[in-house]
Design a protein around this motif. Structure first.
Motif, PDB file in Angstrom:
ATOM      1  N   GLY A 103       0.816  -1.202   0.000  1.00 36.42           N
ATOM      2  CA  GLY A 103       0.000   0.000   0.000  1.00 36.42           C
ATOM      3  C   GLY A 103       0.852   1.255   0.000  1.00 36.42           C
ATOM      4  N   ILE A 104       0.348   2.307  -0.642  1.00 33.01           N
ATOM      5  CA  ILE A 104       1.103   3.557  -0.758  1.00 33.01           C
ATOM      6  C   ILE A 104       0.122   4.714  -0.887  1.00 33.01           C
ATOM      7  CG2 ILE A 104       1.255   3.377  -3.269  1.00 33.01           C
ATOM      8  CD1 ILE A 104       4.029   4.634  -3.109  1.00 33.01           C
ATOM      9  N   ALA A 105       0.516   5.865  -0.355  1.00 29.62           N
ATOM     10  CA  ALA A 105      -0.293   7.076  -0.493  1.00 29.62           C
ATOM     11  C   ALA A 105       0.639   8.276  -0.497  1.00 29.62           C
ATOM     12  CB  ALA A 105      -1.305   7.197   0.639  1.00 29.62           C
ATOM     13  N   LEU A 106       0.272   9.295  -1.272  1.00 33.53           N
ATOM     14  CA  LEU A 106       0.967  10.576  -1.251  1.00 33.53           C
ATOM     15  C   LEU A 106       0.178  11.512  -0.346  1.00 33.53           C
ATOM     16  CD1 LEU A 106       3.132  12.562  -2.316  1.00 33.53           C
ATOM     17  CD2 LEU A 106       1.583  13.063  -4.216  1.00 33.53           C
ATOM     18  N   LEU A 107       0.811  11.984   0.733  1.00 29.25           N
ATOM     19  CA  LEU A 107       0.111  12.824   1.699  1.00 29.25           C
ATOM     20  C   LEU A 107       0.053  14.271   1.206  1.00 29.25           C
ATOM     21  CD1 LEU A 107       1.571  11.464   5.073  1.00 29.25           C
ATOM     22  CD2 LEU A 107      -0.493  10.744   3.857  1.00 29.25           C
ATOM     23  N   ASP A 108      -0.578  14.471   0.074  1.00 29.41           N
ATOM     24  CA  ASP A 108      -0.738  15.802  -0.511  1.00 29.41           C
ATOM     25  C   ASP A 108      -2.103  16.327  -0.082  1.00 29.41           C
ATOM     26  OD1 ASP A 108      -0.447  18.095  -1.907  1.00 29.41           O
ATOM     27  OD2 ASP A 108      -0.230  17.168  -3.874  1.00 29.41           O
ATOM     28  N   THR A 109      -2.165  16.833   1.130  1.00 35.38           N
ATOM     29  CA  THR A 109      -3.421  17.210   1.751  1.00 35.38           C
ATOM     30  C   THR A 109      -3.164  18.254   2.827  1.00 35.38           C
ATOM     31  OG1 THR A 109      -5.073  16.415   3.359  1.00 35.38           O
ATOM     32  CG2 THR A 109      -3.117  15.079   3.068  1.00 35.38           C
ATOM     33  N   PRO A 110      -4.057  19.231   2.976  1.00 38.64           N
ATOM     34  CA  PRO A 110      -3.874  20.252   4.011  1.00 38.64           C
ATOM     35  C   PRO A 110      -4.289  19.787   5.400  1.00 38.64           C
ATOM     36  CG  PRO A 110      -5.878  20.699   2.792  1.00 38.64           C
ATOM     37  CD  PRO A 110      -5.231  19.517   2.124  1.00 38.64           C
ATOM     38  N   ALA A 111      -4.735  18.540   5.532  1.00 38.09           N
ATOM     39  CA  ALA A 111      -5.198  18.053   6.832  1.00 38.09           C
ATOM     40  C   ALA A 111      -4.045  17.754   7.788  1.00 38.09           C
ATOM     41  CB  ALA A 111      -6.045  16.790   6.650  1.00 38.09           C
ATOM     42  N   TYR A 112      -2.799  17.749   7.287  1.00 38.08           N
ATOM     43  CA  TYR A 112      -1.645  17.482   8.131  1.00 38.08           C
ATOM     44  C   TYR A 112      -0.698  18.679   8.116  1.00 38.08           C
ATOM     45  CZ  TYR A 112      -3.277  12.659   7.841  1.00 38.08           C
ATOM     46  OH  TYR A 112      -4.039  11.530   7.914  1.00 38.08           O
ATOM     47  N   PRO A 113       0.096  18.853   9.160  1.00 37.25           N
ATOM     48  CA  PRO A 113       1.060  19.961   9.196  1.00 37.25           C
ATOM     49  C   PRO A 113       2.160  19.769   8.165  1.00 37.25           C
ATOM     50  CG  PRO A 113       1.353  18.513  11.093  1.00 37.25           C
ATOM     51  CD  PRO A 113       0.103  18.055  10.408  1.00 37.25           C
ATOM     52  N   PRO A 114       2.941  20.821   7.886  1.00 40.03           N
ATOM     53  CA  PRO A 114       3.919  20.792   6.788  1.00 40.03           C
ATOM     54  C   PRO A 114       4.916  19.648   6.848  1.00 40.03           C
ATOM     55  CG  PRO A 114       3.628  23.038   7.556  1.00 40.03           C
ATOM     56  CD  PRO A 114       2.873  22.168   8.513  1.00 40.03           C
ATOM     57  N   GLN A 115       5.322  19.201   8.019  1.00 40.61           N
ATOM     58  CA  GLN A 115       6.345  18.148   8.096  1.00 40.61           C
ATOM     59  C   GLN A 115       5.845  16.796   7.592  1.00 40.61           C
ATOM     60  OE1 GLN A 115       4.988  19.731  10.696  1.00 40.61           O
ATOM     61  NE2 GLN A 115       4.830  18.453  12.540  1.00 40.61           N
ATOM     62  N   TYR A 116       4.538  16.658   7.386  1.00 38.26           N
ATOM     63  CA  TYR A 116       3.990  15.410   6.865  1.00 38.26           C
ATOM     64  C   TYR A 116       3.527  15.524   5.417  1.00 38.26           C
ATOM     65  CZ  TYR A 116       3.782  14.185  11.824  1.00 38.26           C
ATOM     66  OH  TYR A 116       4.099  13.957  13.131  1.00 38.26           O
ATOM     67  N   ARG A 117       3.274  16.730   4.958  1.00 36.44           N
ATOM     68  CA  ARG A 117       2.665  16.901   3.638  1.00 36.44           C
ATOM     69  C   ARG A 117       3.629  16.559   2.510  1.00 36.44           C
ATOM     70  NH1 ARG A 117      -0.035  21.573   5.832  1.00 36.44           N
ATOM     71  NH2 ARG A 117       1.353  23.014   4.758  1.00 36.44           N
ATOM     72  N   GLU A 118       3.038  16.039   1.434  1.00 38.60           N
ATOM     73  CA  GLU A 118       3.757  15.657   0.219  1.00 38.60           C
ATOM     74  C   GLU A 118       4.840  14.608   0.513  1.00 38.60           C
ATOM     75  OE1 GLU A 118       4.902  18.925  -2.218  1.00 38.60           O
ATOM     76  OE2 GLU A 118       3.056  20.035  -1.813  1.00 38.60           O
ATOM     77  N   ARG A 119       4.588  13.773   1.503  1.00 38.13           N
ATOM     78  CA  ARG A 119       5.456  12.647   1.801  1.00 38.13           C
ATOM     79  C   ARG A 119       4.818  11.373   1.243  1.00 38.13           C
ATOM     80  NH1 ARG A 119       8.032  16.682   3.103  1.00 38.13           N
ATOM     81  NH2 ARG A 119       9.381  16.841   4.934  1.00 38.13           N
ATOM     82  N   ILE A 120       5.665  10.415   0.888  1.00 39.77           N
ATOM     83  CA  ILE A 120       5.185   9.102   0.477  1.00 39.77           C
ATOM     84  C   ILE A 120       5.026   8.246   1.723  1.00 39.77           C
ATOM     85  CG2 ILE A 120       5.798   6.972  -0.721  1.00 39.77           C
ATOM     86  CD1 ILE A 120       4.931   9.066  -2.646  1.00 39.77           C
ATOM     87  N   CYS A 121       3.865   7.657   1.884  1.00 42.18           N
ATOM     88  CA  CYS A 121       3.566   6.800   3.029  1.00 42.18           C
ATOM     89  C   CYS A 121       3.329   5.381   2.522  1.00 42.18           C
ATOM     90  CB  CYS A 121       2.338   7.327   3.754  1.00 42.18           C
ATOM     91  SG  CYS A 121       1.765   6.281   5.098  1.00 42.18           S
ATOM     92  N   VAL A 122       4.027   4.397   3.086  1.00 47.70           N
ATOM     93  CA  VAL A 122       3.847   3.004   2.681  1.00 47.70           C
ATOM     94  C   VAL A 122       3.558   2.142   3.904  1.00 47.70           C
ATOM     95  CG1 VAL A 122       5.294   3.162   0.623  1.00 47.70           C
ATOM     96  CG2 VAL A 122       6.333   2.536   2.789  1.00 47.70           C
TER      97      VAL A 122
END
Length: 265
Positions: free
Chosen positions: A82-101
């Protein structure tokens, strides 16, 4: 990696390789970031059309130059899913646009940061997004929801692999799969919506949404409408949609807006 042509329904192979690719995410520029399951240090690949990538087994065509992963590190254990790109304003900057697996052997969600490396990327390891306190936790799918939060599907079983399940079929748990909503503080639920009922103009405006959930679904619906009308007699509507999308692509002001730049694939 394969695709089906929307009008002819032709099955097309895009590229080949890796080992058990259990997830794909599209970045802001339309690049395919693929998660592979069974390598400690090679869990992320940047797929390009016609490429042949490092694989666990099987022959390559003659004169093939195999392409490696984009990682320089490994996370705990070696079973990613599983994978997701955290491109969302629901998280603070240190988490955004990170790849999550998902890491089913590690019982956690790993994170990677993509850095430009010429025409491709280099994935850098980040601290885990989540670590479970339950050995049965197995994240097998992760998706961004309409509220911008990450939704995690937990297989929840004692056995990770088919070998154990074959050895003890009665030990398989068939009742307790779980779904988690991972939110930051008091992130609210999304208001009700119906994208299918929205107009073309409304969907075009959603291509600039800060939440990747709405951008990707608006893109899909617009593409389906274009294909459906091109295949029918209503070519006027199809042409009008195409003109609106082309105008957005060529609009310098829209591209000066970082929100629209992130919707570019």
């Amino acid at each position: 990696m394969w695709r089906v042509h929307p009008r002819t329904h032709e099955f097309q192979i895009v590229c080949e390789g890796t080992s058990n690719p259990y997830g794909i995410a599209w970045d802001a520029e339309g690049s395919a970031i693929v998660e592979a399951c069974h390598w400690a240090n090679d869990h992320l690949f940047h797929f390009a059309e016609t490429g042949y990538y490092q694989r666990q087994a099987g022959a390559y065509p003659p004169f093939t130059m195999k392409i490696g992963s984009i990682t320089d590190h490994g996370h705990q254990k070696t079973a990613y899913c599983g994978i997701a790109l955290l491109d969302t304003p629901a998280y603070p900057p240190q988490y955004r646009e990170r790849i999550c697996v998902g890491n089913i052997h590690g019982g956690c969600l790993n994170m990677d940061r993509l850095e430009r490396d010429g025409s491709t990327y280099l994935a850098k390891g980040e601290p885990d997004l989540l670590n479970a306190n339950d050995a049965w936790f197995m994240p097998v799918s992760a998706q961004i929801g309409p509220d911008g939060c990450l939704y995690v599907l937990d297989w929840y079983d004692r056995y990770h692999c088919y070998q154990d399940a074959n050895r003890d079929p009665d030990g398989i748990d068939r009742l307790r799969g779980r779904l988690y909503r991972l939110r930051y503080k008091e992130t609210p639920r999304a208001p009700s919506f119906d994208l299918i009922a929205e107009s073309d103009d409304s969907l075009v405006s959603r291509l600039g949404d800060r939440n990747i959930f709405f951008r990707e679904r608006a893109q899909r619906l617009l593409s389906e409408r274009l294909s459906n009308h091109e295949a029918s007699s209503d070519r006027r509507q199809s042409s009008e949609r195409a003109v609106k999308l082309q105008a957005l692509v060529l609009d310098a002001k829209a591209h000066a807006n970082p929100v629209f730049m992130r919707s570019g694939h």
